[in-house]
Design a protein around this motif. Structure first.
Motif, short mmCIF file in Angstrom:
data_model
loop_
_atom_site.label_atom_id
_atom_site.label_comp_id
_atom_site.label_asym_id
_atom_site.label_seq_id
_atom_site.Cartn_x
_atom_site.Cartn_y
_atom_site.Cartn_z
N ASP A 3 2.00 -2.58 -6.69
CA ASP A 3 2.46 -2.18 -5.37
C ASP A 3 2.93 -3.38 -4.56
O ASP A 3 2.58 -4.53 -4.86
N TYR A 5 2.77 -5.12 -0.78
CA TYR A 5 1.85 -5.15 0.35
C TYR A 5 2.47 -5.92 1.51
O TYR A 5 3.09 -6.98 1.31
N ILE A 86 2.28 -1.16 1.29
CA ILE A 86 0.95 -0.77 1.80
C ILE A 86 0.60 -1.72 2.94
O ILE A 86 0.73 -2.93 2.81
N ASN A 113 2.84 4.44 6.22
CA ASN A 113 2.31 3.56 5.18
C ASN A 113 0.83 3.86 4.90
O ASN A 113 0.06 4.22 5.81
N LYS A 114 0.43 3.67 3.65
CA LYS A 114 -0.98 3.68 3.32
C LYS A 114 -1.59 2.36 3.78
O LYS A 114 -0.86 1.37 3.97
N HIS A 190 -6.90 2.12 0.99
CA HIS A 190 -6.18 2.63 -0.19
C HIS A 190 -6.29 1.60 -1.32
O HIS A 190 -5.32 0.90 -1.67
#
Length: 891
Positions: A3, A5, A86, A113-114, A190
């Motif tokens: 992911d 960030y 994220i 966003n998470k 998350h």
């Protein structure tokens, strides 16, 4: 990392965009494939003045943002930086809602966003860290943060912290990651994808630690008889050590008592080098006699200091020259069987889930299983209590406590504390034939430990929580769990009715106590009180009867029925055992109400949750003599402390310990120049606390603390006699924001053990530690870490203290003066101990500041000053003291 960030930090004009607060700086750091790939930062014009305290904290002034873009001008760029990422922040529930509020204000789409909170992630991956403040955890992990409270610097440091947490995750073993992954979906952040990635990559198997069984080489020299040989040995251990004749005489006195198996009382003033003075002879004696020496001290903090300090230093110079073990009460250790049962349970709160995950990470690194190593929240502590050991389990070889016990069986030196020595004498009795001597350090506190062991303490909140486990409404309650088993429903009717009765009786008792407490008067500005219960036995009789009946019903049920579910069975057995113990405690408490000191503590601001019931024996002689009898049988028994005597009453402490009258007290004093760097300041323009209300007094001492801290650069202990006054003072200082650049560590307000707070104080520059009398003694802060001790009040026990009241009544009936023969010498002992923290070597410089006017206005004030070494003592104004300290510290 698969992911992307975006690590965000904001500086703002306040805490709430709803109340008109605005962003003044934003920093964003993007992470892709586990690497920092870009940074973005910008000042933001808040369209309003920046509050002064924010300017002081962030060093961002109105001129810095005058020509900066508005948030609406950079909103598109911020959204671009956050796109597809994220959202990560240190305390994400501040930064994320703040940006959402700003976007809403300018009518832009909300973020979707998470989120990941690095506070949560760091608490999980580094469960023993001293602190999780960004400025402090970064120091502990070696992450640079040179410009704290600037969004760009904080965002970058937070990104580094996030990567450190992710890296730590990948080092965990496969079984641990598997267990963490099962629970990670209950976290607020998350983090599940990170756990899944680590799970896929990690193929290593869980390793088991193997204890060394190599034979011990004894390399430490025999006991050094001459001064020159002592000096040679100490110089090897401590390069630059100075010759201290009094220390050598003290060492000889300890060695003589060990060899001749005598009972002795040795007072070693601060500056003697007491600890190494008894450890070296003890090791020599153990090596020569093949007998163990037990060394007991007052607190676990002191115990840890002995183990990690002097013993570790000796072993670093003389590897394998002796074996040392650290044996605490088994309730300090994790019970692996109970822990496995908790892991098998499914109905967990967030706090329990998180604590169990912390334990899983911690188990990969702990070598002791001592739960005090963990830094958990209040809710997490409840989980730790469920997995503590409650009894010995010798059949389990990997049990942490049993491992420590085996080390004790093989050790030459056994380090323990007074609570263990007095509370679990059977443990040392099992090693009795191998023990040749017992050294009791901080001897003046041995009776305190005995008193605490015999004191009953029943907390309203803990009792209420215990009762709540027996309900039939919630699926976490054992009544509900049992009722789901169809064959038990009809057998639980009586238990259900009795549970309701117990709750009704407890609610009635609570109402009566609350009404009674509300009728009592407290001094202005103080909401806490202590009420004697000696004549109120009738309040508790019904509760004791009904609780005992409920325990009997559960015992009968468990005898007649075998619960098929292992998890439910363990839960029921655990809580019924806890209820049985509590019922016994209540029964004993009520039976002894008329004979012992019994009282309830309360805070009128939080009734009834603040109720805590206490009961303490007035006479400990039989208990103490029974405990000491086996320690005297064919062994040396050495009582030692920095304070074994009180001016005018040299036998006060030994009388308290009920020691034989034929014992003589040998005193060892530091060399005259040891305290050449110390000065005592009696501040004469602080108001007399008896002449003003508490709030006025607190405002005055807060001002003195702030001024003193600023010239001393922190490095300061502030010692109180009241937790309530400590808390109010710290809160007032925090409100002023005048010490925002200082780390304020407050006993009772900061999480963690006394040892953890002390380590935090030593680790961080510009630190101030606020403590009560329990922090006054037996701690070493050598070097420049501590330069100032500020004593707020003379350490008398409050005359309203219920135990003191009943003890004073007892002494008065015996024709003795309770103040001069009890209250005064106890306060002088604490005063001496407080001063003893200041100077730990002749090269140190330190100020001992007294704010209590009674030191000069009362006739007994001279007794306090006579009890400490003869150093310069000055009566000065606050202004003069601050000016003097500023010149002194900078010289």
């Amino acid at each position: 990392m698969n992911d992307v960030y975006a690590v965000v930090d904001l500086e703002t004009t306040g805490s709430s965009p709803k109340n008109g607060d605005r962003i003044i700086q934003i920093g964003i750091v993007r992470i892709e494939k586990g690497e920092i790939v870009s940074t973005y930062s910008s000042f933001v014009n808040p369209e309003k003045p920046i509050p002064y305290f924010i300017q002081t904290l962030t060093h961002i002034g109105n001129d810095d943002v005058k020509h900066a873009p508005l948030f609406s001008d950079i909103a598109h760029e911020v959204a671009k930086q956050l796109e597809g990422a994220i959202f990560v922040a240190h305390n994400v529930n501040f930064d994320f809602p703040f940006i959402q509020g700003e976007l809403k204000r300018i009518q832009q789409p909300a973020l979707k966003n998470k989120k990941i909170d690095t506070v949560e992630f760091a608490r999980l991956m580094f469960p023993t860290a001293l602190s999780y403040k960004l400025s402090e955890i970064t120091v502990e992990l070696g992450i640079p943060l040179e410009d704290a409270h600037r969004a760009d610097a904080d965002a970058y440091a937070t990104a580094e912290l996030f990567l450190s947490c992710a890296k730590k995750l990948t080092t965990l073993s496969l079984p641990t990651i598997e267990k963490l992954h099962k629970r990670c979906f209950k976290l607020k952040s998350h983090l599940a994808p990170l756990f899944f990635e680590a799970l896929k990559k990690q193929q290593q198997q869980l390793t088991t630690r193997v204890e060394s069984t190599q034979p011990i080489e004894r390399e430490l020299p025999a006991y050094p008889d001459s001064s020159s040989s002592k000096m040679e040995l100490l110089s090897t251990i401590y390069p630059g050590a100075q010759e201290r004749p009094a220390q050598f005489r003290y060492m000889d006195a300890v060695h003589s008592a060990l060899v001749s198996k005598k009972e002795v009382a040795l007072e070693a003033e601060t500056g003697i080098g007491k600890t190494i003075g008894y450890i070296l002879p003890s090791i020599s004696y153990a090596n020569e006699s093949r007998k163990k020496v037990v060394i007991s001290t007052y607190t676990n903090t002191l115990l840890d200091q002995l183990y990690e300090g002097e013993c570790a230093t000796l072993l670093s110079h003389f590897p394998q020259s002796f074996r040392v073990s650290k044996l605490k009460s088994y309730t300090h250790y994790l019970d692996l069987n109970l822990f496995e049962l908790r892991l098998a349970s499914r109905d967990e709160s967030y706090d329990e889930t998180f604590a169990l995950m912390q334990l899983l990470v911690w188990l990969e690194e702990t070598t002791t299983g001592d739960l005090s190593e963990l830094n958990t929240t209040g809710g997490g502590q409840l989980t730790l209590d469920k997995v503590r050991k409650h009894q010995r389990t010798p059949q389990f070889a990997n049990d942490f406590y049993e491992r420590e016990y085996r080390r004790a069986k093989d050790a030459d030196i056994i380090l323990t504390n007074h609570a263990m020595l007095a509370g679990q004498p059977e443990i040392l009795r099992s090693l009795d034939h191998d023990i040749g001597a017992v050294v009791i350090d901080e001897a003046h506190h041995f009776l305190t430990a005995v008193q605490k062991l015999n004191e009953k303490v029943i907390s309203f909140t803990e009792w209420k929580y215990l009762l709540s486990q027996f309900g039939f409404v919630d699926k976490t309650q054992i009544g509900w769990k049992l009722e789901q088993i169809e064959s038990y429903a009809s057998k639980l009717v009586k238990i259900k009715i009795k549970t309701e009765t117990v709750n009704d009786v407890f609610e009635l008792l609570t109402k009566q106590l609350t009404d009674w407490t509300n009728q009592q008067r407290t001094s202005r500005g103080n909401s806490k009180l202590q009420l004697q219960l000696t004549d109120h036995k009738d309040l508790f009789v019904d509760l004791v009867q009904e609780v005992n009946r409920l325990v009997s019903l559960y015992d009968a049920f468990l005898y007649e029925n075998d619960i098929s579910s292992k998890v439910v069975k363990e839960d029921v057995l655990y809580w019924v055992r806890e209820l049985r113990i509590a019922a016994y405690d209540w029964e004993e408490f009520v039976d002894q109400l008329s004979n012992e000191a019994s009282w309830v503590e309360a805070d009128k601001r939080s009734l009834p949750s603040s109720f805590v019931f206490h009961q303490r024996k007035l006479d400990q002689q039989l208990t103490t003599e029974k405990l000491l009898a086996p320690l005297r049988e064919g062994k040396a028994l050495i009582w030692t402390s920095g304070t074994l005597t009180v001016p005018k009453q040299p036998w006060f402490i030994l009388d308290q310990l009920y020691l034989p009258k034929e014992l003589t007290i040998q005193r060892f004093q530091a060399e005259p120049d040891f305290y050449k760097g110390a000065e005592v300041f009696v501040v004469k323009d602080v108001p007399d606390v008896t002449q003003v209300d508490q709030n006025t007094f607190i405002e005055s001492i807060a001002d003195v603390i702030i001024q003193t801290a600023q010239v001393a650069n922190g490095r300061m202990f502030v010692l109180f006699t009241s937790q309530d006054m400590l808390r109010k003072t710290v809160e007032l200082i925090e409100e002023t924001d005048l010490l925002s650049e200082y780390l304020l560590i407050a006993q009772g307000m900061n999480a963690g053990s006394k040892m953890r707070m002390l380590r935090t104080f030593q680790r961080f520059p510009k630190a101030i530690l606020f403590g009560t009398t329990t922090f006054w003694e037996g701690i070493d802060v050598p070097g420049d870490a501590l330069s100032t001790i500020l004593l707020v009040r003379l350490p008398f026990t409050s005359p309203d203290d219920p135990y003191f009241k009943q003890k004073a009544d007892q002494l008065t009936k015996q024709g003795r003066n309770a103040f001069t023969q009890y209250a005064l010498p106890e306060a002088i002992i604490r005063f001496r101990q407080g001063f003893g923290r200041l100077i730990r070597s002749p090269e140190e410089k330190g100020a001992f500041i007294i704010l209590d006017r009674r030191i000069e206005t009362k006739s007994y004030g001279k007794d306090f000053l006579d009890a400490i070494p003869q150093v310069p003592k000055k009566q000065v104004s606050i202004e003069t003291m601050v000016d003097t300290l500023e010149t002194w510290y900078n010289s």
